[in-house]
Design a protein around this motif. Structure first.
Motif, mmCIF file in Angstrom:
data_model
loop_
_atom_site.group_PDB
_atom_site.id
_atom_site.type_symbol
_atom_site.label_atom_id
_atom_site.label_comp_id
_atom_site.label_asym_id
_atom_site.label_seq_id
_atom_site.Cartn_x
_atom_site.Cartn_y
_atom_site.Cartn_z
ATOM 1 N N VAL A 39 0.859 -1.170 0.000
ATOM 2 C CA VAL A 39 0.000 0.000 0.000
ATOM 3 C C VAL A 39 0.902 1.227 0.000
ATOM 4 N N SER A 40 0.412 2.260 -0.601
ATOM 5 C CA SER A 40 1.225 3.459 -0.727
ATOM 6 C C SER A 40 1.732 3.956 0.610
ATOM 7 N N LYS A 42 3.441 6.819 0.547
ATOM 8 C CA LYS A 42 3.518 8.262 0.375
ATOM 9 C C LYS A 42 2.571 8.953 1.332
ATOM 10 N N PHE A 43 1.596 8.198 1.711
ATOM 11 C CA PHE A 43 0.602 8.689 2.646
ATOM 12 C C PHE A 43 1.263 9.296 3.871
ATOM 13 N N TYR A 44 2.317 8.722 4.325
ATOM 14 C CA TYR A 44 2.936 9.167 5.551
ATOM 15 C C TYR A 44 3.690 10.476 5.387
ATOM 16 N N SER A 141 -11.032 10.028 0.443
ATOM 17 C CA SER A 141 -9.804 9.780 1.203
ATOM 18 C C SER A 141 -9.232 8.414 0.865
ATOM 19 N N GLN A 144 -7.200 8.136 -2.197
ATOM 20 C CA GLN A 144 -5.829 8.613 -2.056
ATOM 21 C C GLN A 144 -4.982 7.656 -1.242
ATOM 22 N N HIS A 145 -5.539 7.144 -0.156
ATOM 23 C CA HIS A 145 -4.781 6.254 0.724
ATOM 24 C C HIS A 145 -5.724 5.215 1.291
ATOM 25 N N SER A 146 -5.383 3.981 1.100
ATOM 26 C CA SER A 146 -6.284 2.932 1.587
ATOM 27 C C SER A 146 -6.043 2.587 3.050
ATOM 28 N N THR A 147 -4.996 3.142 3.610
ATOM 29 C CA THR A 147 -4.798 2.964 5.056
ATOM 30 C C THR A 147 -4.517 4.316 5.688
ATOM 31 N N LEU A 148 -4.780 4.391 6.965
ATOM 32 C CA LEU A 148 -4.588 5.644 7.688
ATOM 33 C C LEU A 148 -3.622 5.434 8.835
ATOM 34 N N GLN A 152 -3.842 10.770 10.922
ATOM 35 C CA GLN A 152 -4.783 11.029 9.839
ATOM 36 C C GLN A 152 -6.172 10.511 10.171
#
Length: 265
Positions: A39-40, A42-44, A141, A144-148, A152
């Motif tokens: 999973v991306s 980049k989210f972080y 959301s 853009q990102h499947s995990t938080l 976030q």
DNA sequence: TTCTTATATTCACTTACATCA
DNA sequence: GATGATGTAAGTGAATATAAG
């Protein structure tokens, strides 16, 4: 469409993880698992404040109406409820627990006692439907990102006037639905592959029968070395050493549907 | 350094409820 | 209104990773 089309689901994105990004606190220790699931990351790198997704107002609060019963008592005042980090600690039935949670900044915060009992004292499980706006916002959301990460999650919860646990559960269920959908797509794909391979097998069986019949009908071929009996790839007829210069026996060809997917795949 | 323990997170499975035909 | 199907919010247990002692 191919098996790699999972890239379009939004689940498999780039690996842009920056180890210096959002505080690698104890509560943020899921990074390796996230990497495992491709999973991306980049989210972080994104601050929670950037989660505002273009709806009017910087901190638009969804669900201010409580008609749908989707605003928990604890979150409606913004103070009483604070998230417990463990998904199990906010059970609607057994939510009386005092835990300490390390905030992202490192300090500890006291988790308030939380009761989700109804006003009448019953703790029956109630279905809380999210509003369309809340769902749409969460969906955006998720695209853009499947995990938080916890920060976030909290930010989203604040914006939507939900509990962090609700946001977490929504993402969990959303990931499950995505996976299920992808599984169904893969299943269809495999069915098509199976059909194609069955057809091909049928064709080859038929061809084999023809060859056997030909062999019986024309004893001449019995005197030829087996290696000189070839099938012309263009006309698919049996040929000898004098057919189109195909004097060499073809290399054994082991069909691998995964390396050489048929047209249907 | 290695082991143990506590904690956090995710997933898979399941249940319960709301909605609709 | 009763009922079954469907969608989805939420509960639960297991697996795993990580930090701390």
């Amino acid at each position: 469409m191919g098996l790699d089309d999972g890239c379009n689901t939004g689940l498999v994105l780039g690996l842009g993880f920056s180890p210096t990004s959002t505080s690698p606190s104890k509560s943020n220790n899921t990074t390796p698992k996230i990497m495992k699931h491709a999973v991306s990351l980049k989210f972080y790198e994104i601050e929670p404040s950037t989660l505002t997704l273009g709806l009017s107002g910087d901190h638009h609060q969804f669900g201010t109406s409580r008609k749908n019963n989707n605003i928990p008592e604890e979150s409606s005042n913004g103070e009483l409820y604070r998230q417990t980090s463990s998904p199990h600690s906010t059970s609607a039935v057994s939510s009386f627990s005092v835990k300490r949670e390390r905030a992202l900044s490192g300090e500890e915060i006291e988790i308030e006692r939380v009761s989700e009992e109804d006003e009448d004292g019953s703790n029956a499980r109630k279905k809380l439907r999210l509003t369309k706006e809340q769902s749409a916002f969460l969906e955006e959301s998720f695209k853009q990102h499947s995990t938080l990460n916890p920060k976030q999650k909290q930010a989203l919860a604040r914006q939507l006037n939900l509990r962090a646990r609700q946001v977490e559960v929504w993402f969990q269920n959303r990931r499950a639905r995505t996976k299920l959908k992808q599984t169904e797509v893969d299943c269809e794909l495999l069915k098509k592959c199976c059909e194609t391979l069955t057809d091909e097998n049928r064709r080859l069986q038929k061809e084999l029968q023809q060859l056997k019949a030909l062999k019986l009908a024309q004893p001449f071929y019995m005197h030829m070395p087996a290696a000189t009996l070839t099938i012309c790839p263009s006309c698919e007829r049996l040929g000898g050493s004098d057919h189109g210069g195909a004097t060499k026996a073809p290399k054994p060809h082991f069909y691998n549907p995964f390396n050489n997917p048929p047209a249907a795949c």
